[in-house]
Structures are given as C-alpha cells and as structure tokens.
Design an enzyme around this catalytic site. Structure first.
Site, PDB file in Angstrom:
ATOM      1  N   ALA A   3       0.822  -1.225   0.000  1.00 50.20           N
ATOM      2  CA  ALA A   3       0.000   0.000   0.000  1.00 50.20           C
ATOM      3  C   ALA A   3       0.854   1.272   0.000  1.00 50.20           C
ATOM      4  O   ALA A   3       1.955   1.285   0.563  1.00 50.20           O
ATOM      5  CB  ALA A   3      -0.894  -0.011   1.234  1.00 50.20           C
ATOM      6  N   ARG A  38      -0.135  -9.167  -4.030  1.00 51.36           N
ATOM      7  CA  ARG A  38      -0.801  -9.965  -5.060  1.00 51.36           C
ATOM      8  C   ARG A  38       0.074 -10.014  -6.304  1.00 51.36           C
ATOM      9  O   ARG A  38      -0.099 -10.861  -7.154  1.00 51.36           O
ATOM     10  CB  ARG A  38      -2.150  -9.330  -5.425  1.00 51.36           C
ATOM     11  CG  ARG A  38      -3.126  -9.232  -4.272  1.00 51.36           C
ATOM     12  CD  ARG A  38      -4.300  -8.374  -4.653  1.00 51.36           C
ATOM     13  NE  ARG A  38      -3.899  -7.022  -5.004  1.00 51.36           N
ATOM     14  CZ  ARG A  38      -4.661  -6.115  -5.601  1.00 51.36           C
ATOM     15  NH1 ARG A  38      -5.888  -6.425  -5.940  1.00 51.36           N
ATOM     16  NH2 ARG A  38      -4.210  -4.914  -5.877  1.00 51.36           N
ATOM     17  N   LYS A  41      -7.035   1.205  10.105  1.00 48.85           N
ATOM     18  CA  LYS A  41      -8.371   1.620  10.508  1.00 48.85           C
ATOM     19  C   LYS A  41      -9.288   1.599   9.284  1.00 48.85           C
ATOM     20  O   LYS A  41      -8.792   1.860   8.179  1.00 48.85           O
ATOM     21  CB  LYS A  41      -8.381   2.989  11.170  1.00 48.85           C
ATOM     22  CG  LYS A  41      -7.370   4.042  10.691  1.00 48.85           C
ATOM     23  CD  LYS A  41      -7.260   4.508   9.275  1.00 48.85           C
ATOM     24  CE  LYS A  41      -8.394   5.067   8.523  1.00 48.85           C
ATOM     25  NZ  LYS A  41      -8.064   5.581   7.191  1.00 48.85           N
ATOM     26  N   THR A  68      -3.037  14.037  11.490  1.00 47.17           N
ATOM     27  CA  THR A  68      -1.881  13.498  10.755  1.00 47.17           C
ATOM     28  C   THR A  68      -0.700  14.472  10.731  1.00 47.17           C
ATOM     29  O   THR A  68      -0.123  14.738   9.668  1.00 47.17           O
ATOM     30  CB  THR A  68      -2.271  13.132   9.300  1.00 47.17           C
ATOM     31  OG1 THR A  68      -2.809  14.296   8.671  1.00 47.17           O
ATOM     32  CG2 THR A  68      -3.270  12.012   9.250  1.00 47.17           C
TER      33      THR A  68
END
Ligand SMILES: NC(=O)c1ccc[n+]([C@@H]2O[C@H](COP(=O)([O-])OP(=O)(O)OC[C@H]3O[C@@H](n4cnc5c(N)ncnc54)[C@H](OP(=O)(O)O)[C@@H]3O)[C@@H](O)[C@H]2O)c1
Length: 342
Positions: free
Chosen positions: A13, A38, A97, A257
């Site tokens: 990611a 993947r 999350k 953040t």
C-alpha cells in the site's frame, strides 16, 4: 520476547510505503521480515528495498513460523477477514483503521485475540501524539470551564477515481476512511464512560459517486454533551478539533496526521483573547510502532474502543444512508438545473 517483533506486511500500500515501512525500519522494536503482494514483482521490489523476504500471496506469511505479527494496510473491506485469519494462525495483528466494518466483526476479532492471548491493535496514529495529552491536561486544569461541546473534522480533497476509497466493494466512503478519526477522538476524550449515543447523521453521495463522499454525525456524550463530527473526501483539507467549554475554547489544528517535525500550537480562546500554546514536535508513527511492540510483548488485550468505534460507525452508516435515501436531489455548482430535471 526480548528480540524485535518480526513483522510481515500484507500489501504494498501507498501508506505502508510512505509512513509505516519507514517507521518500522527506524524502530529497534520491530523487524520487517516479509512483504507480501498480489503482484510478485511489487513484493520483490519492496522486499529488496527493505532487505526482507517477498511473498506472492497474503496467506504465505501466516504459515511462516518466523513471523510473529502482521501489519494489514489493505482496503477496509479486507481488514476483519485478514485480521481474523492472522489471529487464527497465531499471529499478532496491527490492522489499519477501521479494524472492522461492523460491530459483530469487531466483537469476533476482539474475542479471538483475547482467547488466543494475541495483540490486536488498530493503527490509529494520532492517539500516540503527545499533543492530545497536553489538551486534556488543560481541560482538567479548568482552562475552558465546563465542557459543553466537541467539534471535530477530518476532510481531504478528492483523489483519483481509481482510489480504493471510491469503491464500495473495497469498503470505500468518507465515513469508513475518515469518520473514524473524529469519532475516535470523541471516544478518547470521553474515556470509557459514558457511552455516546448517536442522535443523527447525514451522508452525501453525488450521482457520479458510488460511495458517500461527505458526512456528519451528532452524538450525545452524556448529560447533553454535544459531539459533532464531520468527514469528507471531496473537500478542502481540514484536520482539527475544538473543545468548547463554559469559559473558553481550545482548538487543535493538524490534529490527526501531523508530520514528525510539526510543532503544534494549541489555540486557547477566553474572553475574546486568543493565547497560542506551543508544544514540542512528536513522532506519532514512531510512537505507534513502539506501542504495538509493547502490546505484542505484554500480550495486551484489545482496546475496548475497537468494538465501540465499530458499533458507532455501523450505526452512523445506517443513519446516514437512511437520510440519503429520503433526501431530495442536492444541487451544487457541478449540477445544472437540466441535470436535476432529468
Ligand atoms: N493510519 C493512517 O493514518 C492511514 C493513512 C492512510 C491510509 N491508511 C489505511 O491504509 C490502507 C491502505 O490505504 P492506501 O491509501 O495506502 O491504499 P492503496 O495504496 O490502494 O493500498 C491498498 C493495498 O491493498 C492491497 N489490495 C489487496 N486487494 C486489493 C484490491 N482488490 N484493490 C486494491 N488494493 C488491494 C494492494 O496491495 P498489493 O496489490 O501489493 O497486494 C494495495 O497496495 C487503508 O486501510 C487506509 O485506510 C491509514
């Protein structure tokens, strides 16, 4: 366990590359042993960068005795499924999350972690920034008088249409992606009791979108304390909360953040005068990694907020969807009268 926690990362990611993998590398408490994807080429490329093994599917690290824990930066709809699989395989879990998209899934995960004595930690980074403890100290010291209301918002500009956040099958939508933050801040503020009660919610989904891109929720935090939450994926940037009391107001900008070098400045407004309270910078991602390693070592029980948050998110989702279904067409600058007539 005195050695570093051996962690496998499931999925290559963007957030893992940008934030968590560098934080793992900087920490003496964890070692990245595997990156799974993947796509074998993506796994191999990232594994080279981190000097670890590559796995061509997510199941492989779960069967690897050299893996203590997994980090799951996957689309939201896959969080509970893979967290459950990892716990069943005896691995500690750091999951992005929201950990689960229903109260039932969250309850099952927490029960599984408890019964196996494994850590289940949701990766809510802002909880690990010291600025929020400073805020709560000011409130406890009476800086704003009696707390009357809590307003929190996390909104970001629109991303490319291919982003996982706009795909309902992947658990997309503003509530699941961003609503978590103001809600978790409200839960953290209140402590374990009382349980906030959902009063109402809105959700907005434009005709071109398949998910909600904006929403609000109003909760009663007990004794009439108003908790107002806003979140959105089609907005100017906003990441803030305000505690509103009988004699003052305290605001945190860049609440959710802040980068590690950001030096927070709290705004305390009282009797028409605004004081700016400077705080030291803090590294919430680094602190979160340390906290996860501690949870693994102590086999900590899952935080009760995982379940409470999932139950409330589910309730907000249902309430927002109900409003959306009955709402008349929304007109905005991108919608012409002809569109509405058609
Ligand atoms: N805690 C925080 O502050 C924070 C901040 C940003 C994002 N996040 C969370 O991190 C997670 C990832 O977000 P992101 O923005 O980094 O998304 P992303 O770049 O799209 O990453 C998602 C990853 O999931 C894997 N995946 C498995 N099945 C998929 C599918 N059907 N479609 C797309 N991807 C699939 C992919 O890895 P492979 O193809 O390599 O297998 C992909 O790289 C989300 O849960 C998000 O909420 C957390």
């Amino acid at each position: 366990m005195s050695r570093p926690v051996r962690i496998a990362v499931l999925g290559t990611a963007e957030f893992a590359r940008r934030r968590m993998l560098p934080a793992f590398r900087a920490s003496a408490d964890v070692t990245v042993v595997t990156v799974a994807s993947r796509d074998p080429a993506r796994a191999a490329e990232l594994a080279r960068e981190y000097g670890c093994r590559a796995a061509d599917d997510y199941a492989e690290p779960l069967a690897d005795a050299d893996v203590d824990a997994v980090y799951l930066p996957l689309p939201a709809s896959m969080h509970a499924e893979w967290a459950g699989a990892a716990l069943r395989a005896g691995k500690h879990v750091l999951v992005e999350k929201p950990a689960a998209m229903s109260g039932a899934d969250a309850a099952e995960l927490c029960a599984l972690a408890r019964s196996r004595g494994l850590a289940l930690v949701e990766n809510v980074l802002f909880l690990h920034h010291s600025q929020h403890r400073a805020v709560m100290r000011h409130v406890a010291d009476g800086a704003i008088g009696r707390l009357q209301a809590f307003d929190a918002a996390f909104t970001v500009p629109r991303r490319p249409a291919s982003d996982i956040r706009y795909d309902p099958a992947l658990g997309g939508g503003a509530l699941w992606d961003l609503g978590v933050y103001p809600l978790r801040a409200a839960l953290g503020l209140l402590g374990p009791d009382p349980r906030p009660r959902l009063v109402g919610a809105t959700a907005r989904r434009d005709p071109a979108d398949r998910v909600d891109t904006a929403g609000t929720a109003l909760l009663d935090g007990g004794d009439g304390l108003a908790l107002q939450l806003s979140y959105g994926l089609d907005h100017t940037y906003r990441s803030t909360y305000t505690l509103w009391g009988s004699t003052g107001r305290l605001t945190v900008d860049r609440a959710f953040t802040p980068p590690a070098d950001h030096e927070p400045v709290l705004r305390l407004e009282r009797a028409g005068v605004t004081a700016r309270l400077s705080l030291p910078a803090d590294d919430q991602a680094g602190n979160a990694v340390t906290a996860f390693a501690r949870a693994v070592r102590t086999r900590a029980r899952p935080a009760p907020e995982i379940l409470r948050q999932a139950e409330l998110l589910e309730a907000i989702s249902l309430a927002g969807t109900a409003v959306h279904r009955t709402a008349p067409p929304v007109r905005d600058s991108r919608t012409s009268p002809a569109d509405l007539a058609g």
